[in-house]
Design an enzyme around this catalytic site. Structure first.
Site, PDB file in Angstrom:
ATOM      1  N   ASN A  52      77.706  21.473  54.809  1.00 58.70           N
ATOM      2  CA  ASN A  52      77.235  21.466  56.194  1.00 58.70           C
ATOM      3  C   ASN A  52      76.725  22.858  56.569  1.00 58.70           C
ATOM      4  O   ASN A  52      76.699  23.774  55.742  1.00 58.70           O
ATOM      5  CB  ASN A  52      78.331  20.978  57.148  1.00 58.70           C
ATOM      6  CG  ASN A  52      79.563  21.898  57.138  1.00 58.70           C
ATOM      7  OD1 ASN A  52      79.507  23.045  56.705  1.00 58.70           O
ATOM      8  ND2 ASN A  52      80.680  21.385  57.628  1.00 58.70           N
ATOM      9  N   ASP A 241      80.845   8.730  54.646  1.00 67.61           N
ATOM     10  CA  ASP A 241      81.350  10.016  55.124  1.00 67.61           C
ATOM     11  C   ASP A 241      80.331  10.695  56.031  1.00 67.61           C
ATOM     12  O   ASP A 241      80.696  11.340  57.023  1.00 67.61           O
ATOM     13  CB  ASP A 241      81.684  10.911  53.928  1.00 67.61           C
ATOM     14  CG  ASP A 241      82.211  12.273  54.359  1.00 67.61           C
ATOM     15  OD1 ASP A 241      83.366  12.337  54.822  1.00 67.61           O
ATOM     16  OD2 ASP A 241      81.459  13.267  54.247  1.00 67.61           O
TER      17      ASP A 241
END
Length: 368
Positions: A52, A241
């Protein structure tokens, strides 16, 4: 069920002929050791596209690697004796805890070992370690248990028999049988609950279920599939996810990481050309965690004779992190309908049950 894809492992493949495979030696697996037929390790460095914006590796990336290792070892085992060739299909992933975040530049070492076989299924235990290649420091980041079933290459709807394992201790087989019966019962219970559909809401209020609810629609292409035209289990888990992460980020608007994945059940295979809808909604919040329910529905648009069906489902838990990597308080979920209140209480029950289980494990450790 999700048929897996095969990748090269860092350990060689020991040919076993027709002799049963042995499990339970207790040896640690590493790239330098001799490969056991029932053990394998794969390794990969974590790149920016695996993480991320804060540099934390996505939980879905790790789940995909876990499934790849499980796919290799279970498919090898199921083809270790003469007979009809098959591919091992992922049927279920037990609860997986993310013990420590992994970062860009670290190497993920995924070790997998077959620990139990029934007549038609294989249990694979997986451990993930991260390595800082600059300092050599290693730490365990994940542990998981996966269940596979062998599907015939001639007829993917036909489940074949699994070659037996040879256990070093009788207790190992008995403990494995208990785990097998428990997951089988849980799968049946989950299947009965799978009629739920997530509906969008207009102008929802912040911190409500509808406000953070998210949906991803994906057309299954050749790169998502095995050579036999079915989606890799790891691809499905990565998408699940991703959607759960969007729900968590929308709710708390901070950096979020996967803390755990409750059992993922694969109810049916997803074929190439299907349009899959991955939907996520928040079901429960504690002071510092969020539980998100994720549902995967498949629509075989090219097959007019088949209707849309539920392919997979799971609960994913996220935590909110500060810039320093410390857990932050989570805004409490505002439940509005009776159904949302019911799901909240069920999520609270799962949370308290897991909290009690962890405390029991801590209490069981002898004090020095």
């Amino acid at each position: 069920m999700a048929p897996p894809g095969l990748i090269h492992s860092s350990l060689g493949h020991s040919e076993t002929g027709e002799s049963p495979q042995r499990v339970g030696s207790g040896d640690t697996m590493s790239g330098e050791e001799t490969a056991s037929p029932s053990a394998i390790q794969i390794s990969r460095i974590m790149r920016p596209d695996d993480a991320n914006i804060a540099g934390n590796v996505h939980g879905g990336t790790i789940l995909k690697m876990i499934e790849e290792a499980g796919a290799i070892i279970s498919t090898r085992h199921c083809n270790s004796q003469k007979g009809e060739t098959c591919v091992a299909a992922l049927a279920r992933v037990e609860r997986t805890d993310f013990l420590s975040p992994m970062c860009i530049g670290e190497v993920a070492h995924v070790s997998a070992e077959i620990t139990y076989t029934s007549k038609h299924s294989v249990e694979v235990q997986v451990t993930v370690m991260s390595e800082n290649i600059l300092t050599g420091a290693r730490r365990v980041t994940n542990k998981a248990a996966l269940w596979y079933v062998p599907l015939s290459l001639k007829n993917v709807d036909k489940v074949l028999e699994v070659p037996p394992l040879v256990y070093t201790r009788k207790e190992q087989e008995e403990e494995g049988r208990k785990r097998y019966e428990a997951q089988k019962l849980e799968r049946m219970e989950t299947k009965w609950k799978n009629g739920d559909i997530m509906q969008p809401s207009i102008n929802p209020e912040p911190y409500t279920v509808s406000y953070s609810q998210s949906t991803l629609i994906h057309l299954v292409g050749p790169s998502d599939c095995t050579l036999h035209g079915f989606v890799h289990g790891g691809v499905t888990m990565k998408l699940m996810d991703e959607v759960a992460g969007i729900v968590a980020a929308r709710h708390c608007k901070t950096n979020i990481v996967t803390a755990s994945v409750d059992a993922i059940n694969f109810h049916d295979k997803i074929r190439k050309g299907c349009v899959i809808t991955i939907s996520g909604r928040m079901t429960f919040t504690s002071n510092k965690s969020m539980e998100i329910e994720v549902l995967v529905d498949a629509d075989p648009v090219a097959l007019h004779s088949q209707e849309r069906y539920r392919a997979a489902s799971a609960f994913v838990t996220y935590v909110s992190l500060s810039k320093e990597g410390k857990t932050l308080p989570v805004p409490q979920l505002l439940v509005e309908t009776e159904e949302e209140k019911k799901r909240f209480e069920e999520g609270k029950g799962r949370y308290l049950q897991m909290k009690a289980k962890r405390q029991a494990q801590i209490d069981a450790v002898p004090q020095k």
